[in-house]
Design a protein around this motif. Structure first.
Motif, PDB file in Angstrom:
ATOM      1  N   LEU A   1       0.833  -1.209   0.000  1.00 54.66           N
ATOM      2  CA  LEU A   1       0.000   0.000   0.000  1.00 54.66           C
ATOM      3  C   LEU A   1       0.867   1.257   0.000  1.00 54.66           C
ATOM      4  CD1 LEU A   1      -2.851  -1.064   2.436  1.00 54.66           C
ATOM      5  CD2 LEU A   1      -3.001  -0.762  -0.036  1.00 54.66           C
ATOM      6  N   ALA A   2       1.996   1.219   0.698  1.00 57.61           N
ATOM      7  CA  ALA A   2       2.896   2.371   0.741  1.00 57.61           C
ATOM      8  C   ALA A   2       3.525   2.630  -0.632  1.00 57.61           C
ATOM      9  CB  ALA A   2       3.981   2.150   1.786  1.00 57.61           C
ATOM     10  N   GLU A   3       3.792   1.557  -1.376  1.00 60.21           N
ATOM     11  CA  GLU A   3       4.340   1.708  -2.724  1.00 60.21           C
ATOM     12  C   GLU A   3       3.325   2.315  -3.670  1.00 60.21           C
ATOM     13  OE1 GLU A   3       5.537  -2.183  -3.882  1.00 60.21           O
ATOM     14  OE2 GLU A   3       7.258  -2.220  -2.529  1.00 60.21           O
ATOM     15  N   GLY A   4       2.060   2.132  -3.354  1.00 57.12           N
ATOM     16  CA  GLY A   4       0.993   2.677  -4.179  1.00 57.12           C
ATOM     17  C   GLY A   4       0.442   1.641  -5.135  1.00 57.12           C
ATOM     18  N   LEU A   5      -0.849   1.656  -5.279  1.00 58.67           N
ATOM     19  CA  LEU A   5      -1.536   0.787  -6.232  1.00 58.67           C
ATOM     20  C   LEU A   5      -2.082   1.666  -7.349  1.00 58.67           C
ATOM     21  CD1 LEU A   5      -3.448  -1.479  -3.694  1.00 58.67           C
ATOM     22  CD2 LEU A   5      -1.379  -2.040  -4.950  1.00 58.67           C
ATOM     23  N   ARG A   6      -2.436   1.059  -8.435  1.00 53.28           N
ATOM     24  CA  ARG A   6      -2.902   1.828  -9.595  1.00 53.28           C
ATOM     25  C   ARG A   6      -4.311   2.378  -9.425  1.00 53.28           C
ATOM     26  NH1 ARG A   6      -0.666  -1.922 -14.495  1.00 53.28           N
ATOM     27  NH2 ARG A   6       1.535  -1.470 -14.134  1.00 53.28           N
ATOM     28  N   ASP A   7      -5.045   1.876  -8.468  1.00 48.31           N
ATOM     29  CA  ASP A   7      -6.429   2.299  -8.273  1.00 48.31           C
ATOM     30  C   ASP A   7      -6.471   3.689  -7.640  1.00 48.31           C
ATOM     31  OD1 ASP A   7      -9.127   2.589  -7.587  1.00 48.31           O
ATOM     32  OD2 ASP A   7      -9.357   0.442  -7.225  1.00 48.31           O
ATOM     33  N   PRO A   8      -7.013   4.687  -8.346  1.00 48.07           N
ATOM     34  CA  PRO A   8      -7.041   6.051  -7.806  1.00 48.07           C
ATOM     35  C   PRO A   8      -8.010   6.226  -6.634  1.00 48.07           C
ATOM     36  CG  PRO A   8      -8.237   5.947  -9.874  1.00 48.07           C
ATOM     37  CD  PRO A   8      -7.590   4.610  -9.676  1.00 48.07           C
ATOM     38  N   ARG A   9      -8.890   5.242  -6.412  1.00 50.01           N
ATOM     39  CA  ARG A   9      -9.836   5.347  -5.295  1.00 50.01           C
ATOM     40  C   ARG A   9      -9.150   5.170  -3.949  1.00 50.01           C
ATOM     41  NH1 ARG A   9     -13.930   0.764  -6.982  1.00 50.01           N
ATOM     42  NH2 ARG A   9     -11.926  -0.184  -7.441  1.00 50.01           N
ATOM     43  N   ILE A  10      -8.014   4.494  -3.945  1.00 54.35           N
ATOM     44  CA  ILE A  10      -7.339   4.187  -2.685  1.00 54.35           C
ATOM     45  C   ILE A  10      -6.583   5.417  -2.219  1.00 54.35           C
ATOM     46  CG2 ILE A  10      -5.640   2.723  -1.541  1.00 54.35           C
ATOM     47  CD1 ILE A  10      -6.400   0.531  -3.556  1.00 54.35           C
ATOM     48  N   GLY A  11      -7.015   5.946  -1.089  1.00 57.53           N
ATOM     49  CA  GLY A  11      -6.384   7.126  -0.511  1.00 57.53           C
ATOM     50  C   GLY A  11      -5.310   6.739   0.492  1.00 57.53           C
ATOM     51  N   PHE A  12      -5.182   7.567   1.530  1.00 55.70           N
ATOM     52  CA  PHE A  12      -4.177   7.326   2.563  1.00 55.70           C
ATOM     53  C   PHE A  12      -4.701   6.261   3.521  1.00 55.70           C
ATOM     54  CE2 PHE A  12      -1.936   8.202   6.517  1.00 55.70           C
ATOM     55  CZ  PHE A  12      -0.632   8.149   6.055  1.00 55.70           C
ATOM     56  N   VAL A  13      -4.064   5.090   3.499  1.00 55.47           N
ATOM     57  CA  VAL A  13      -4.523   3.930   4.271  1.00 55.47           C
ATOM     58  C   VAL A  13      -3.405   3.474   5.205  1.00 55.47           C
ATOM     59  CG1 VAL A  13      -5.342   1.553   4.132  1.00 55.47           C
ATOM     60  CG2 VAL A  13      -5.940   3.162   2.343  1.00 55.47           C
ATOM     61  N   THR A  14      -3.783   3.120   6.419  1.00 55.44           N
ATOM     62  CA  THR A  14      -2.855   2.530   7.374  1.00 55.44           C
ATOM     63  C   THR A  14      -3.413   1.181   7.803  1.00 55.44           C
ATOM     64  OG1 THR A  14      -2.251   4.716   8.216  1.00 55.44           O
ATOM     65  CG2 THR A  14      -1.699   2.829   9.595  1.00 55.44           C
TER      66      THR A  14
END
Length: 111
Positions: free
Chosen positions: A20-33
């Motif tokens: 998740l920290a690297e980032g996924l291609r889905d723009p819906r995913i915001g800042f997640v812990t």
């Protein structure tokens, strides 16, 4: 057995958090812990508890994005952890942080 499950939960949490920290291609995913992971004793299912920064709309979009990306994240777990079974990931919103902030706010109002 409890010590083993704690290690498995922590390992799954680390892998999912890193992806998740690297980032996924889905723009819906915001800042997640990722706050915690609870894996079933047979290692077939894992509940991944997450905290999302933002309002209810952003939280809903992020949770939908995580559900659609669970296969990518599950593949990352399978590749990085040598386990007999790769658990199926289920993402759940962790309300404990918001609840704690609300309690702190209420206690602060009493003073």
């Amino acid at each position: 057995m409890a010590d083993r499950m704690r290690r498995v939960n922590e390992a799954v949490r680390e892998v999912v958090s890193a992806r998740l920290a690297e980032g996924l291609r889905d723009p819906r995913i915001g800042f997640v812990t990722v706050t915690s992971v609870d894996t079933s004793p047979d290692l077939r299912h894992a509940r991944v508890y997450v905290s999302v920064l933002g309002d209810d709309e952003e939280r809903g979009a992020t949770m939908a994005g995580l559900e659609s990306a669970h296969g990518v994240l599950q593949l990352a777990v399978a590749r990085e952890l040598r386990m007999k079974h790769t658990p199926t990931l289920e993402f759940l919103f962790d309300e404990s942080i918001e609840r704690g902030m609300r309690i702190t706010e209420l206690l602060g109002d009493e003073e």
